[in-house]
Design an enzyme around this catalytic site. Structure first.
Site, PDB file in Angstrom:
ATOM      1  N   ALA A 111       0.816  -1.221   0.000  1.00 59.34           N
ATOM      2  CA  ALA A 111       0.000   0.000   0.000  1.00 59.34           C
ATOM      3  C   ALA A 111       0.844   1.263   0.000  1.00 59.34           C
ATOM      4  O   ALA A 111       0.358   2.331  -0.396  1.00 59.34           O
ATOM      5  CB  ALA A 111      -0.934  -0.001   1.207  1.00 59.34           C
ATOM      6  N   ALA A 139      -0.947  -1.256   9.451  1.00 56.33           N
ATOM      7  CA  ALA A 139      -0.043  -1.483  10.581  1.00 56.33           C
ATOM      8  C   ALA A 139       1.091  -2.335  10.053  1.00 56.33           C
ATOM      9  O   ALA A 139       0.972  -3.553   9.947  1.00 56.33           O
ATOM     10  CB  ALA A 139      -0.766  -2.177  11.731  1.00 56.33           C
ATOM     11  N   TYR A 223      -4.537   4.836  19.182  1.00 53.77           N
ATOM     12  CA  TYR A 223      -4.779   4.360  20.544  1.00 53.77           C
ATOM     13  C   TYR A 223      -4.095   5.327  21.500  1.00 53.77           C
ATOM     14  O   TYR A 223      -3.072   5.928  21.163  1.00 53.77           O
ATOM     15  CB  TYR A 223      -4.226   2.944  20.726  1.00 53.77           C
ATOM     16  CG  TYR A 223      -4.444   2.380  22.108  1.00 53.77           C
ATOM     17  CD1 TYR A 223      -5.729   2.097  22.565  1.00 53.77           C
ATOM     18  CD2 TYR A 223      -3.377   2.154  22.972  1.00 53.77           C
ATOM     19  CE1 TYR A 223      -5.951   1.601  23.840  1.00 53.77           C
ATOM     20  CE2 TYR A 223      -3.582   1.650  24.243  1.00 53.77           C
ATOM     21  CZ  TYR A 223      -4.873   1.380  24.670  1.00 53.77           C
ATOM     22  OH  TYR A 223      -5.085   0.894  25.930  1.00 53.77           O
ATOM     23  N   TYR A 233       3.502   3.493  24.692  1.00 58.51           N
ATOM     24  CA  TYR A 233       2.642   3.772  23.539  1.00 58.51           C
ATOM     25  C   TYR A 233       2.481   5.275  23.319  1.00 58.51           C
ATOM     26  O   TYR A 233       3.133   5.841  22.445  1.00 58.51           O
ATOM     27  CB  TYR A 233       1.281   3.090  23.699  1.00 58.51           C
ATOM     28  CG  TYR A 233       0.576   2.925  22.362  1.00 58.51           C
ATOM     29  CD1 TYR A 233       0.604   1.710  21.685  1.00 58.51           C
ATOM     30  CD2 TYR A 233      -0.065   3.995  21.744  1.00 58.51           C
ATOM     31  CE1 TYR A 233       0.003   1.563  20.446  1.00 58.51           C
ATOM     32  CE2 TYR A 233      -0.670   3.866  20.507  1.00 58.51           C
ATOM     33  CZ  TYR A 233      -0.640   2.649  19.867  1.00 58.51           C
ATOM     34  OH  TYR A 233      -1.217   2.513  18.632  1.00 58.51           O
ATOM     35  N   LYS A 242       1.648   8.315  15.946  1.00 59.18           N
ATOM     36  CA  LYS A 242       0.212   8.558  16.043  1.00 59.18           C
ATOM     37  C   LYS A 242      -0.094  10.053  16.185  1.00 59.18           C
ATOM     38  O   LYS A 242      -1.134  10.534  15.714  1.00 59.18           O
ATOM     39  CB  LYS A 242      -0.380   7.771  17.206  1.00 59.18           C
ATOM     40  CG  LYS A 242      -0.283   6.247  17.041  1.00 59.18           C
ATOM     41  CD  LYS A 242      -0.994   5.755  15.782  1.00 59.18           C
ATOM     42  CE  LYS A 242      -0.987   4.251  15.689  1.00 59.18           C
ATOM     43  NZ  LYS A 242      -1.687   3.731  14.490  1.00 59.18           N
ATOM     44  N   VAL A 270      -6.709  -7.574  21.285  1.00 51.07           N
ATOM     45  CA  VAL A 270      -5.686  -8.491  20.803  1.00 51.07           C
ATOM     46  C   VAL A 270      -5.661  -8.414  19.275  1.00 51.07           C
ATOM     47  O   VAL A 270      -6.603  -8.825  18.605  1.00 51.07           O
ATOM     48  CB  VAL A 270      -5.968  -9.935  21.247  1.00 51.07           C
ATOM     49  CG1 VAL A 270      -4.870 -10.870  20.736  1.00 51.07           C
ATOM     50  CG2 VAL A 270      -6.058 -10.020  22.763  1.00 51.07           C
TER      51      VAL A 270
END
Length: 393
Positions: A111, A139, A223, A233, A242, A270
Site C-alpha cells: 500500500a 499497521a 490508541y 505507547y 500517532k 488483541v
C-alpha cells in the site's frame, strides 16, 4: 492437510481457512443483527484483511450496503505453507459478499507504493467511479520510501528507559522488562512508517485522479490508553507516529475541500500489532477481565460497527475536545481504569490467574488465525490453497 497452530513469538505462522471463514461469518452475523446505517456506499479500506480494517469493511458492507474495495499485503498458500490469515479472511469476505449481492474486490500489494495506488485508482475508475469513504488501517513494520530506502518502525520509549511488569503468556508468569529509549533516527523512521504521510499521499492521489467523491469521509486509527502504558505507547516512538497521524487528519481537512477527516481512538484489543508491544498484552488481559465483568467488553466488530453507526454517520459526528473520535470511551471509564490500577499494583504470579483473562487473550489470539472457533472441525482434511475471487493468479 490437517492444519494446526504453530506459534513463534507473538505471531502464528499457520492459518486455518475454515476457521477464518467462520470468524468472518460471525462478524457479518453480528452486523446483520444490528440496525442499518445510512452511510457510505462506495468504500476504500486500506489495510482491509485483519483486525480493525477487516471489521470496518464488514461494517460498511453489511450495515451501509457499501461496495468495498480493499487493499492488503497478504500471502497465498505455497506447497505445505498455509496462506496468511488475512488472505483467508479476504477470500471468505468476498465469497459472502458475492452471495449477498455486494460488490467486493481486493488489491494485493504494498500500500505504500505508487504502483499499488495506481492500481487501486484504476479499479475505482473502472468499477465505482468514485469512493465516498476511505479507511486507513495500515499497521506495518517497515516501509520503502520513494527514494528506495527502507525504514523500520520500533517499539521503544522516548525520553528515558522504562521498566514495568510484563507477562509470559505461554508460561503464565510475570516478569519485569525494560524498554530502551529510541534514538532520534528510530523515532523519525517510526513516524515515516506509522505516521500520516502515506495516508496523505493516498488521499491526495485519490483527489488528483478525480475518484474521491465530494463530501467524502476518511478515518485512520490510533490508541491512547492509560498512564501505565503511556511510556510504551502514547509517549513512545509509536505515539510520536500517532501524533503525526492526528496532525494529518487536520491537514487533510484543509487540503481537500469538503472532506471530513478523523482520527478514531479505538479500544485496546488483541491484534497482530498489539501482541508485539511489551507490557500491553498484560494490560489487555486485565482489561478484558474487568470489562467483561462490567458488561462493557467489545471486540473489533463491535467497535467498528459503533464507529460506522454511532460516529462517522451520526449528525453531527461526536468528537472529543481535540476533534478525535473516541471509541475507547468504555475502556477509559474511571471505574474501569481505577480497578486495573488497583490490580496492577498488587499483581503477582500467585494471583495472576485470578485477575487476568489469559484464556480470553489466547482465544482472541488463536481466532485471529482461524483457530479455536466453535463449530469448526480442526481434525478434518482441508485444502490450504484458497483463491480470492477478485485477485488473478
Amino acid at each position: 492437510m490437517i492444519i494446526e497452530p504453530k506459534i513463534r513469538g507473538f505471531i502464528c505462522t499457520t492459518a486455518h481457512p475454515a476457521g477464518c471463514r467462520e470468524n468472518v461469518r460471525e462478524q457479518i452475523a453480528y452486523v446483520r443483527s444490528q440496525p442499518k446505517t445510512e452511510g457510505g456506499k462506495k468504500a476504500l479500506v486500506i489495510g482491509s484483511s485483519t483486525g480493525y480494517g477487516l471489521a470496518t469493511r464488514i461494517a460498511l458492507a453489511y450495515s451501509c450496503g457499501a461496495a468495498t474495495l480493499g487493499v492488503q499485503f497478504e500471502k497465498p498458500a505455497a506447497g505445505k505453507r498455509t496462506a496468511s490469515a488475512g488472505w483467508y479472511n479476504t477470500a471468505a469476505f468476498e465469497a459472502f459478499a458475492a452471495a449477498d449481492g455486494l460488490y467486493a474486490k481486493t488489491v494485493n500489494g504494498d500500500a505504500y507504493s505508487q504502483q499499488c495506488k495506481d492500481e487501486v485508482i484504476a479499479q475505482i475508475k473502472a468499477d465505482l467511479g468514485q469512493v465516498d469513504v476511505v479507511i486507513y488501517s495500515l499497521a506495518a513494520p517497515r516501509r520503502t520510501l520513494k527514494d528506495g530506502t527502507t525504514v523500520s518502525s520500533v517499539l521503544k520509549t522516548t525520553g528515558s528507559d522504562y521498566t514495568n511488569k510484563t507477562i509470559d503468556l505461554k508460561e503464565r508468569t510475570l516478569s519485569e522488562i525494560t524498554i530502551p529509549q529510541a534514538s532520534e533516527e528510530e523515532i523519525a523512521h517510526t513516524v515515516a512508517v506509522m505516521g500520516g504521510e502515506d495516508w496523505e499521499d493516498w488521499m491526495l492521489a485519490l483527489q488528483g485522479a478525480g475518484v474521491l467523491a465530494e463530501g467524502a469521509v476518511t478515518a485512520a486509527y490510533s490508541y491512547i490508553g492509560p498512564e501505565l502504558t503511556h511510556p510504551m505507547y502514547k509517549d513512545g516512538s509509536i505515539g510520536r507516529a500517532k501524533d503525526h497521524l492526528f496532525a494529518t487528519a487536520a491537514k487533510l481537512a484543509q487540503e481537500i475541500p469538503g472532506l471530513r477527516s478523523y482520527l478514531s481512538v479505538n479500544k485496546a484489543l488483541v491484534t497482530q500489532s498489539s501482541a508485539a508491544i511489551p507490557i500491553v498484552p498484560l494490560y489487555i488481559s486485565l482489561l478484558y477481565k474487568v470489562m467483561k465483568e462490567k458488561g462493557l467488553h467489545e471486540g473489533c466488530i463491535e467497535q467498528m460497527y459503533r464507529l460506522v453507526h454511532d460516529r462517522l454517520y451520526a449528525e453531527p459526528t461526536p468528537v472529543d475536545g481535540e476533534g478525535r473520535i473516541r471509541l475507547d470511551d468504555w475502556e477509559m471509564k474511571d471505574e474501569v481504569q481505577a480497578e486495573i490500577a488497583r490490580i496492577w499494583e498488587g499483581l503477582n504470579d500467585d494471583n495472576l490467574e485470578q485477575y487476568a483473562d489469559i484464556d480470553g487473550y489466547w482465544q482472541d489470539f488463536y481466532q485471529m488465525f482461524g483457530f479455536d472457533l466453535p463449530g469448526v472441525d480442526y481434525q478434518a482434511d482441508v485444502d490450504p490453497d484458497v483463491k480470492i475471487p477478485s485477485i488473478a493468479e
